[in-house]
Design a protein around this motif. Sequence first.
Motif, PDB file in Angstrom:
ATOM      1  N   ASP A  85      -6.899   2.244  -2.161  1.00 37.17           N
ATOM      2  CA  ASP A  85      -7.704   1.082  -1.760  1.00 37.17           C
ATOM      3  C   ASP A  85      -6.846  -0.057  -1.192  1.00 37.17           C
ATOM      4  O   ASP A  85      -7.208  -1.224  -1.270  1.00 37.17           O
ATOM      5  CB  ASP A  85      -8.558   0.584  -2.928  1.00 37.17           C
ATOM      6  N   GLU A  86      -5.734   0.276  -0.577  1.00 41.06           N
ATOM      7  CA  GLU A  86      -4.829  -0.713   0.021  1.00 41.06           C
ATOM      8  C   GLU A  86      -5.581  -1.587   1.040  1.00 41.06           C
ATOM      9  O   GLU A  86      -6.371  -1.067   1.831  1.00 41.06           O
ATOM     10  CB  GLU A  86      -3.661   0.010   0.701  1.00 41.06           C
ATOM     11  N   VAL A  87      -5.344  -2.893   1.013  1.00 36.38           N
ATOM     12  CA  VAL A  87      -6.012  -3.816   1.953  1.00 36.38           C
ATOM     13  C   VAL A  87      -5.054  -4.417   2.980  1.00 36.38           C
ATOM     14  O   VAL A  87      -5.471  -5.191   3.824  1.00 36.38           O
ATOM     15  CB  VAL A  87      -6.762  -4.953   1.215  1.00 36.38           C
ATOM     16  N   PHE A  88      -3.769  -4.079   2.918  1.00 36.45           N
ATOM     17  CA  PHE A  88      -2.776  -4.615   3.847  1.00 36.45           C
ATOM     18  C   PHE A  88      -2.843  -6.147   3.869  1.00 36.45           C
ATOM     19  O   PHE A  88      -3.159  -6.752   4.895  1.00 36.45           O
ATOM     20  CB  PHE A  88      -2.974  -4.031   5.250  1.00 36.45           C
ATOM     21  N   PRO A  89      -2.530  -6.778   2.729  1.00 39.05           N
ATOM     22  CA  PRO A  89      -2.764  -8.220   2.585  1.00 39.05           C
ATOM     23  C   PRO A  89      -1.758  -9.139   3.278  1.00 39.05           C
ATOM     24  O   PRO A  89      -2.067 -10.311   3.519  1.00 39.05           O
ATOM     25  CB  PRO A  89      -2.702  -8.428   1.072  1.00 39.05           C
ATOM     26  N   LEU A  90      -0.566  -8.659   3.582  1.00 37.87           N
ATOM     27  CA  LEU A  90       0.419  -9.512   4.248  1.00 37.87           C
ATOM     28  C   LEU A  90       0.189  -9.401   5.746  1.00 37.87           C
ATOM     29  O   LEU A  90       0.369  -8.333   6.339  1.00 37.87           O
ATOM     30  CB  LEU A  90       1.841  -9.093   3.869  1.00 37.87           C
TER      31      LEU A  90
END
Length: 151
Positions: A85-90
């Motif tokens: 469920d990675e959201v790539f927040p950076l």
Amino acid sequence: MTRWLAISNRENSDVVIRKHVWGVPKRYANTIGRVQPGDTVLVYVGQKIVDRDVLPPALTGAFAVTSGVYEDTSRIFTAPQKLGDEVFPLRITLKPIKLFDPPMEFKQLLEHLQFITNKQQWSGHLRGKAMREIPEEDYAYIMQAAETPRD
């Protein structure tokens, strides 16, 4: 000014093109932390099989970085299954320089790219990375090749 290759998939490249934002997982904080406004990003997408067609590895566009790194956990990117469920927040904000339509086949550029030192096992230069710095000469070659008509 630093030149970067952002390593993505076609779904997330579409997000970059539509929303002008690039994101990476937190484990790549050191890499994306080196990106500065004024740098440029080329978006690379890997091979994809659609029905019986094979879409080859390609570059989809060139973008100027317009922001520093910020954190945003909104779900705009599609994580590969292995990332859960990675959201790539950076993230960084981008401005299009040139969209490559159709995308430029990456394998046709390999012979001229300095950062690809092993032309036979070239994917090893990209595997396991979200981004990597590329030489100015490679960026210039790619942008020149983008001006050449393609089918």
